[in-house]
Design a protein around this motif. Structure first.
Motif, PDB file in Angstrom:
ATOM      1  N   HIS A   1       0.169  -1.295 -12.548  1.00  0.00           N
ATOM      2  CA  HIS A   1      -0.338  -0.192 -11.320  1.00  0.00           C
ATOM      3  C   HIS A   1      -0.975  -0.805 -10.069  1.00  0.00           C
ATOM      4  O   HIS A   1      -2.222  -0.499  -9.721  1.00  0.00           O
ATOM      5  CB  HIS A   1      -1.270   0.943 -11.757  1.00  0.00           C
ATOM      6  N   LEU A   2      -0.540  -2.115  -9.656  1.00  0.00           N
ATOM      7  CA  LEU A   2      -0.942  -2.620  -8.288  1.00  0.00           C
ATOM      8  C   LEU A   2      -0.855  -1.765  -7.112  1.00  0.00           C
ATOM      9  O   LEU A   2       0.258  -1.756  -6.513  1.00  0.00           O
ATOM     10  CB  LEU A   2      -0.371  -4.038  -8.234  1.00  0.00           C
ATOM     11  N   ALA A   3      -2.277  -1.416  -6.714  1.00  0.00           N
ATOM     12  CA  ALA A   3      -2.119  -0.481  -5.458  1.00  0.00           C
ATOM     13  C   ALA A   3      -2.395  -1.380  -4.343  1.00  0.00           C
ATOM     14  O   ALA A   3      -3.125  -2.257  -4.267  1.00  0.00           O
ATOM     15  CB  ALA A   3      -3.120   0.667  -5.682  1.00  0.00           C
ATOM     16  N   GLU A   4      -2.169  -0.825  -2.967  1.00  0.00           N
ATOM     17  CA  GLU A   4      -2.716  -1.523  -1.908  1.00  0.00           C
ATOM     18  C   GLU A   4      -4.085  -1.171  -1.313  1.00  0.00           C
ATOM     19  O   GLU A   4      -4.619  -2.225  -0.702  1.00  0.00           O
ATOM     20  CB  GLU A   4      -1.738  -1.466  -0.776  1.00  0.00           C
ATOM     21  N   ALA A   5      -4.605  -0.272  -1.960  1.00  0.00           N
ATOM     22  CA  ALA A   5      -6.060   0.097  -1.553  1.00  0.00           C
ATOM     23  C   ALA A   5      -7.002  -0.003  -2.618  1.00  0.00           C
ATOM     24  O   ALA A   5      -6.685   0.480  -3.539  1.00  0.00           O
ATOM     25  CB  ALA A   5      -6.084   1.529  -0.876  1.00  0.00           C
ATOM     26  N   ASN A   6      -8.293  -0.446  -2.351  1.00  0.00           N
ATOM     27  CA  ASN A   6      -9.189  -0.385  -3.425  1.00  0.00           C
ATOM     28  C   ASN A   6      -9.509   0.851  -3.951  1.00  0.00           C
ATOM     29  O   ASN A   6      -9.323   1.964  -3.330  1.00  0.00           O
ATOM     30  CB  ASN A   6     -10.371  -0.991  -2.872  1.00  0.00           C
ATOM     31  N   GLY A   7      -9.892   1.149  -5.227  1.00  0.00           N
ATOM     32  CA  GLY A   7     -10.205   2.364  -5.906  1.00  0.00           C
ATOM     33  C   GLY A   7      -8.961   3.199  -5.993  1.00  0.00           C
ATOM     34  O   GLY A   7      -9.485   4.655  -6.242  1.00  0.00           O
ATOM     35  N   THR A   8      -8.025   2.797  -6.115  1.00  0.00           N
ATOM     36  CA  THR A   8      -6.846   3.775  -5.846  1.00  0.00           C
ATOM     37  C   THR A   8      -5.600   3.530  -7.234  1.00  0.00           C
ATOM     38  O   THR A   8      -5.620   2.359  -7.533  1.00  0.00           O
ATOM     39  CB  THR A   8      -5.905   3.828  -4.689  1.00  0.00           C
TER      40      THR A   8
ATOM     41  N   GLU B   1       2.834  -0.983  -5.819  1.00  0.00           N
ATOM     42  CA  GLU B   1       2.889   0.192  -4.910  1.00  0.00           C
ATOM     43  C   GLU B   1       3.791  -0.094  -3.636  1.00  0.00           C
ATOM     44  O   GLU B   1       4.662   0.456  -3.164  1.00  0.00           O
ATOM     45  CB  GLU B   1       1.681   0.576  -4.615  1.00  0.00           C
ATOM     46  N   SER B   2       3.567  -1.493  -3.142  1.00  0.00           N
ATOM     47  CA  SER B   2       4.236  -1.883  -1.946  1.00  0.00           C
ATOM     48  C   SER B   2       4.095  -3.315  -1.614  1.00  0.00           C
ATOM     49  O   SER B   2       3.505  -4.097  -2.305  1.00  0.00           O
ATOM     50  CB  SER B   2       3.594  -1.044  -0.611  1.00  0.00           C
TER      51      SER B   2
END
Length: 298
Positions: free
Chosen positions: A43-50, A81-82
Motif C-alpha cells: 500500500h505505497l501511497a504518494e502522500a504521508n499519512g494516507t 498508488e502511482s
C-alpha cells in the motif's frame, strides 16, 4: 501448453499489441550481469499519512535506503498508488518509473476493517535504472478479467547488452495461496490461462523472459496445479523455473513458502547466477520482502 477456453478475445488483442512507449535509453554496454527484483511495497501511497499503511517522511527514507541496498537494475513493484509514490522510494535521478495505466474503480473501502484508514489504488509497475535501454509493451489488461479492481501486468523489454530480456510485473488475485476451494480461487483460476497464454507466446519468440511479482500462490508446493499448468514445457522454452529454487522464505517467520516469485523461462534459467531475498533489519518496511535474481546480461 493446452489452449484454454477462458482466454477471451480481449486477451488475444492485448497480447498482440506490442509497441514502444517513449524512446529507450542508451544501453549499458559494459554490464556483464543484470539484477532483476520483485517487491510488493504494501500500500505505497504518494502522500504521508494516507492509505492502508500510513507512512511518514522517515518511513519513506527508510524505504529508499532499503531500495539502495537492494541495488537492482530493474525492480517489478506491486501495491503502489502511482508513479509519484514509487519515486518517493526510487530516486528519479537514478530510476525511470513505469506504472500500469489501469483506471481504478475508486471503490476503496476500509483497510482490513480499520476505521479511519481507506484503501488507495494498488498498481503494478517497474523501476528501471537510468542508462538501461528498455521498451514498454502494452499492459496485460486481460489479467483484470474485466474487473477494474484487479491488476493488469506491466510488460517491458530491457536490453542490458543489446540482447533483449522481456519482463512482466504482476500481482494476481489474493486469497487462494494453495488448492482451489477458497472463495478467491475461481478468480485466480481465471487468471491462470491468461498468464499461460502470455508465457506460451513469449516461449515461441527468440527472447528470454521472466514473470516477476506477487503471485499470491505457493507455486513451489509439491503438486501445485497452477505451476503444473504453466510449467509443462510446451512450447519447449516454457520449461520454467522458480529463481528461488528450493530456498525457503525468511521474510516472516510464520511463512516458509514464497508467494512472491521470479519465474524464468528455459533460456533465462540457463543464465541464472544468484538468488537473493533481502530481509529487513529491525521493523519490517512492508509485509513483503524484495526478492532478486542476477543473470548474465549477454
Amino acid at each position: 501448453m493446452k489452449t484454454k477456453s477462458l482466454i477471451t478475445l480481449a486477451a488475444g488483442l492485448t497480447l498482440t499489441l506490442s509497441g514502444c512507449f517513449g524512446a529507450p535509453l542508451a544501453p549499458l554496454s559494459d554490464l556483464g550481469t543484470i539484477k532483476v527484483a520483485a517487491w510488493n511495497m504494501e500500500h505505497l501511497a504518494e502522500a504521508n499519512g494516507t492509505g492502508c499503511r500510513p507512512r511518514t517522511d522517515a518511513d519513506y527514507q527508510s524505504l529508499r535506503a532499503y531500495a539502495e541496498a537492494l541495488d537492482a537494475d530493474v525492480i517489478a513493484v506491486q501495491e503502489v498508488e502511482s508513479q509519484a509514490a514509487v519515486e518517493r522510494v526510487f530516486d528519479p535521478s537514478q530510476y525511470v518509473v513505469l506504472v500500469e495505466n489501469r483506471v481504478a474503480s475508486g471503490r476503496g473501502g476500509a483497510c482490513r476493517g480499520e476505521d479511519g484508514l481507506t484503501i488507495r489504488d494498488q498498481r503494478t509497475g517497474f523501476a528501471i535504472r537510468k542508462g538501461l535501454a528498455f521498451e514498454r509493451q502494452a499492459d496485460l489488461v486481460a489479467l483484470q478479467l474485466g474487473n477494474a479492481d484487479l491488476r493488469s501486468g506491466v510488460d517491458i523489454v530491457v536490453r542490458p547488452r543489446g540482447q533483449p530480456l522481456r519482463l512482466l510485473s504482476v500481482h494476481l488475485k489474493s486469497g487462494c495461496s494453495s488448492g482451489d476451494r477458497n472463495e478467491a480461487c475461481p478468480t485466480l483460476m481465471q487468471q491462470v490461462p491468461v498468464m499461460e497464454d502470455w508465457i506460451d507466446r513469449r516461449a515461441d519468440e527468440g527472447v528470454r523472459f521472466a514473470v516477476l511479482g506477487d503471485f499470491n500462490r505457493r507455486l513451489a508446493q509439491a503438486g501445485d496445479a497452477v505451476w503444473a499448468d504453466w510449467d509443462d514445457a510446451t512450447p519447449s522454452n516454457s520449461d520454467l523455473s522458480l529463481a528461488a529454487g528450493t530456498t525457503s522464505a525468511r521474510c516472516n517467520p510464520r511463512y516458509s513458502d514464497f508467494i512472491d516469485h521470479i519465474v524464468l523461462d528455459r533460456r533465462a534459467t540457463a543464465d541464472q547466477l544468484e538468488f537473493e531475498e533481502r530481509t529487513y533489519e529491525g521493523e519490517a518496511l512492508s509485509d513483503h520482502c524484495a526478492i532478486a535474481v542476477t543473470i548474465r546480461a549477454r
